[in-house]
Write a protein that holds these residues in place. Structure first.
Motif, PDB file in Angstrom:
ATOM      1  N   SER A  53       0.882  -1.264  -0.090  1.00 23.56           N
ATOM      2  CA  SER A  53       0.190  -0.126  -0.016  1.00 23.56           C
ATOM      3  C   SER A  53       1.039   1.461   0.076  1.00 23.56           C
ATOM      4  N   PHE A  54       2.055   1.334   0.551  1.00 24.32           N
ATOM      5  CA  PHE A  54       3.068   2.390   0.735  1.00 24.32           C
ATOM      6  C   PHE A  54       3.606   2.583  -0.532  1.00 24.32           C
ATOM      7  N   LEU A  55       3.923   1.410  -1.268  1.00 19.37           N
ATOM      8  CA  LEU A  55       4.673   1.308  -2.663  1.00 19.37           C
ATOM      9  C   LEU A  55       3.651   1.973  -3.516  1.00 19.37           C
ATOM     10  N   GLN A  56       2.554   2.141  -3.290  1.00 19.71           N
ATOM     11  CA  GLN A  56       1.631   2.377  -4.377  1.00 19.71           C
ATOM     12  C   GLN A  56       1.510   4.179  -4.626  1.00 19.71           C
ATOM     13  N   ILE A  57       2.218   4.893  -3.745  1.00 20.67           N
ATOM     14  CA  ILE A  57       1.988   6.302  -3.842  1.00 20.67           C
ATOM     15  C   ILE A  57       3.201   7.029  -3.340  1.00 20.67           C
ATOM     16  N   VAL A 110     -10.266  -3.910   9.291  1.00 21.57           N
ATOM     17  CA  VAL A 110     -10.154  -2.745   8.564  1.00 21.57           C
ATOM     18  C   VAL A 110      -9.020  -3.023   7.550  1.00 21.57           C
ATOM     19  N   GLY A 111      -8.303  -3.952   7.523  1.00 22.74           N
ATOM     20  CA  GLY A 111      -7.278  -4.376   6.809  1.00 22.74           C
ATOM     21  C   GLY A 111      -7.631  -5.230   5.631  1.00 22.74           C
ATOM     22  N   PHE A 112      -7.889  -6.584   6.165  1.00 21.03           N
ATOM     23  CA  PHE A 112      -8.104  -7.621   5.251  1.00 21.03           C
ATOM     24  C   PHE A 112      -9.530  -7.369   4.547  1.00 21.03           C
ATOM     25  N   PHE A 113     -10.507  -6.850   4.915  1.00 22.73           N
ATOM     26  CA  PHE A 113     -11.612  -6.629   4.502  1.00 22.73           C
ATOM     27  C   PHE A 113     -11.857  -5.170   4.034  1.00 22.73           C
ATOM     28  N   GLY A 114     -11.451  -4.247   4.682  1.00 20.54           N
ATOM     29  CA  GLY A 114     -11.578  -2.827   4.527  1.00 20.54           C
ATOM     30  C   GLY A 114     -10.745  -2.276   3.347  1.00 20.54           C
ATOM     31  N   LEU A 115      -9.426  -2.687   3.360  1.00 18.26           N
ATOM     32  CA  LEU A 115      -8.535  -2.264   2.177  1.00 18.26           C
ATOM     33  C   LEU A 115      -9.100  -2.416   0.915  1.00 18.26           C
ATOM     34  N   PRO A 116      -9.585  -3.686   0.491  1.00 17.48           N
ATOM     35  CA  PRO A 116     -10.041  -3.854  -1.057  1.00 17.48           C
ATOM     36  C   PRO A 116     -11.453  -3.005  -1.355  1.00 17.48           C
ATOM     37  N   VAL A 117     -12.297  -2.894  -0.183  1.00 13.25           N
ATOM     38  CA  VAL A 117     -13.499  -2.086  -0.430  1.00 13.25           C
ATOM     39  C   VAL A 117     -13.436  -0.428  -0.619  1.00 13.25           C
ATOM     40  N   VAL A 118     -12.160  -0.114   0.228  1.00 10.85           N
ATOM     41  CA  VAL A 118     -12.231   1.212   0.283  1.00 10.85           C
ATOM     42  C   VAL A 118     -11.208   1.785  -1.071  1.00 10.85           C
ATOM     43  N   LYS A 119     -10.438   0.788  -1.348  1.00  8.31           N
ATOM     44  CA  LYS A 119      -9.653   1.062  -2.669  1.00  8.31           C
ATOM     45  C   LYS A 119     -10.622   1.138  -4.038  1.00  8.31           C
ATOM     46  N   ALA A 120     -11.690   0.174  -4.137  1.00 11.60           N
ATOM     47  CA  ALA A 120     -12.777  -0.044  -5.043  1.00 11.60           C
ATOM     48  C   ALA A 120     -13.569   1.343  -5.058  1.00 11.60           C
ATOM     49  N   ILE A 121     -13.899   1.661  -3.986  1.00  7.50           N
ATOM     50  CA  ILE A 121     -14.919   2.827  -3.900  1.00  7.50           C
ATOM     51  C   ILE A 121     -14.239   4.264  -4.314  1.00  7.50           C
ATOM     52  N   LEU A 122     -12.744   4.388  -3.916  1.00  8.62           N
ATOM     53  CA  LEU A 122     -12.048   5.451  -3.965  1.00  8.62           C
ATOM     54  C   LEU A 122     -10.924   5.262  -5.167  1.00  8.62           C
ATOM     55  N   PRO A 123     -10.859   4.817  -6.093  1.00 10.16           N
ATOM     56  CA  PRO A 123      -9.863   4.449  -7.076  1.00 10.16           C
ATOM     57  C   PRO A 123      -8.845   5.432  -7.251  1.00 10.16           C
ATOM     58  N   ALA A 124      -9.492   6.663  -7.284  1.00 11.76           N
ATOM     59  CA  ALA A 124      -8.767   7.842  -7.571  1.00 11.76           C
ATOM     60  C   ALA A 124      -7.826   8.448  -6.585  1.00 11.76           C
ATOM     61  N   ASN A 125      -7.991   7.722  -5.538  1.00 11.59           N
ATOM     62  CA  ASN A 125      -7.215   8.097  -4.166  1.00 11.59           C
ATOM     63  C   ASN A 125      -6.227   6.917  -3.470  1.00 11.59           C
ATOM     64  N   PHE A 254     -12.120  15.089   1.114  1.00 11.20           N
ATOM     65  CA  PHE A 254     -13.024  14.014   0.885  1.00 11.20           C
ATOM     66  C   PHE A 254     -12.820  12.509   1.307  1.00 11.20           C
ATOM     67  N   ALA A 255     -11.573  12.284   0.499  1.00 13.81           N
ATOM     68  CA  ALA A 255     -10.815  10.847   0.765  1.00 13.81           C
ATOM     69  C   ALA A 255     -10.642  10.459   2.173  1.00 13.81           C
ATOM     70  N   PHE A 256     -10.369  11.597   3.027  1.00 11.42           N
ATOM     71  CA  PHE A 256     -10.188  11.270   4.468  1.00 11.42           C
ATOM     72  C   PHE A 256     -11.589  10.739   5.044  1.00 11.42           C
ATOM     73  N   LYS A 257     -12.468  11.742   5.077  1.00  9.86           N
ATOM     74  CA  LYS A 257     -13.916  11.598   5.243  1.00  9.86           C
ATOM     75  C   LYS A 257     -14.113  10.079   5.086  1.00  9.86           C
ATOM     76  N   ALA A 258     -14.284  10.019   3.812  1.00  8.95           N
ATOM     77  CA  ALA A 258     -15.002   8.601   3.078  1.00  8.95           C
ATOM     78  C   ALA A 258     -14.239   7.381   3.731  1.00  8.95           C
ATOM     79  N   SER A 259     -12.875   7.663   3.974  1.00 11.37           N
ATOM     80  CA  SER A 259     -12.211   6.325   4.470  1.00 11.37           C
ATOM     81  C   SER A 259     -12.760   6.070   5.943  1.00 11.37           C
ATOM     82  N   ILE A 260     -12.861   7.050   6.724  1.00  7.95           N
ATOM     83  CA  ILE A 260     -13.165   7.138   8.034  1.00  7.95           C
ATOM     84  C   ILE A 260     -14.519   6.306   7.996  1.00  7.95           C
TER      85      ILE A 260
END
Length: 308
Positions: A53-57, A110-125, A254-260
């Motif tokens: 995840s850190f390598l992607q940014i 938040v990791g195993f389940f949350g990461l792929p979901v938040v990544k899919a909903i916010l692909p531009a972030n 927005f990305a911060f609040k949406a991720s929360i």
């Protein structure tokens, strides 16, 4: 659109439960194998997920500041909600199920389940993947302190050492220098692809493990204890709404609040079950909360995403 994306990704994640359920019913795998599979998940796949995840940014001071802020905000929100639950339930803390409620309503996958979901909903972030890892870090600090106390009702099991020295912390200590110095551009594709592949295994493996657990529990006990539905309602609906309301009017992007919102809406954390097994405390209730909340989140997450 967000509703459809959330629904499809949550359903896809839940589908990974089916192979684990089937192979356990076919007796191709036994429940005692779960400790080995969990070790691979925790010590191999999960660290690779954090590092990837850190390598992607690309590094920026503003981005790093946002991550530190995300850590602080998620830590405070978790503590605040647990304090509210403690104020309501502390007179009944002699019963372990109310102590489980206090942590089960807050600690999420938040990791195993949350990461792929938040990544899919916010692909531009892409930074939201790091937010997921940061959330795991803040949660682990509480799991090994407040969480262990709630499970055992004994302060002697609380240890700051375990809260700090765990795979997530080590993974972030490895990932941060890679992030700071932009190491990805110098890494061979073979290595970055390896991190990416092991990272992508994390969610399927976690769900397969849950599928195996589901095959071993009594469905009658799984769906007939009212306390389970109360914990799931708090975790899947009340806690994310509380957190989103707390940050909604703050000057955050927005990305911060949406991720929360998204990351607090994920099912009960599988680490809750792992800790219950270690300390031999309400293992069945912990397992049932993880399983039921995971099955129900396909209804709640897409609806909550409509708030964005």
């Amino acid at each position: 659109m967000s509703f459809t994306i959330a629904l499809s990704n949550v359903l896809l994640t839940l589908l990974y439960i089916i192979p684990g359920f089937i192979i356990c019913k076919m007796k191709k795998v036994r429940p005692e194998h779960l400790s080995t599979m969990s070790a691979v998940l925790i010590y191999v796949c999960s660290p690779c997920m954090v590092i990837n995840s850190f390598l992607q940014i690309e590094f920026s001071w503003s981005g790093f500041t946002q991550m530190v802020l995300f850590f602080a905000v998620t830590l405070v929100l978790q503590i605040a909600f647990m304090l509210i639950l403690y104020a309501v339930c502390h007179r009944k803390y002699g019963e372990s199920k109310y102590r489980i409620l206090t942590i089960g309503a807050v600690f999420g996958n938040v990791g195993f389940f949350g990461l792929p979901v938040v990544k899919a909903i916010l692909p531009a972030n892409p930074e939201v993947m790091c937010y997921s890892s940061i959330f795991v870090l803040s949660m682990n600090l509480l799991v090994f302190t407040i969480g262990v106390f709630c499970l055992t009702n004994d302060k002697k099991y609380m240890t700051l050492k375990s809260a700090i020295l765990n795979p997530t912390t080590f993974s972030i200590l490895v990932a941060l220098p890679l992030y700071f110095f932009g190491v990805r551009q110098y890494m061979p594709d073979l290595l970055t692809n390896a991190f990416s592949l092991l990272s992508s295994m994390t969610t399927p493996l976690c769900m397969i493990i849950l599928g195996i657990r589901l095959a071993t529990v009594s469905l009658k006990k799984l769906f007939t204890r009212p306390i389970i539905y109360l914990i799931c309602a708090l975790k899947l609906i009340v806690f994310p709404l509380f957190c989103f309301a707390a940050v909604y009017f703050l000057p955050l992007d927005f990305a911060f609040k949406a991720s929360i919102l998204i990351l607090t809406a994920v099912p009960c954390a599988s680490i809750l079950l792992n800790m219950a097994e270690i300390h031999h405390s309400e293992t069945e209730l912990a397992a049932n909360c993880v399983l039921v909340s995971t099955l129900l989140c396909f209804l709640t997450i897409p609806v909550l995403v409509l708030l964005l």
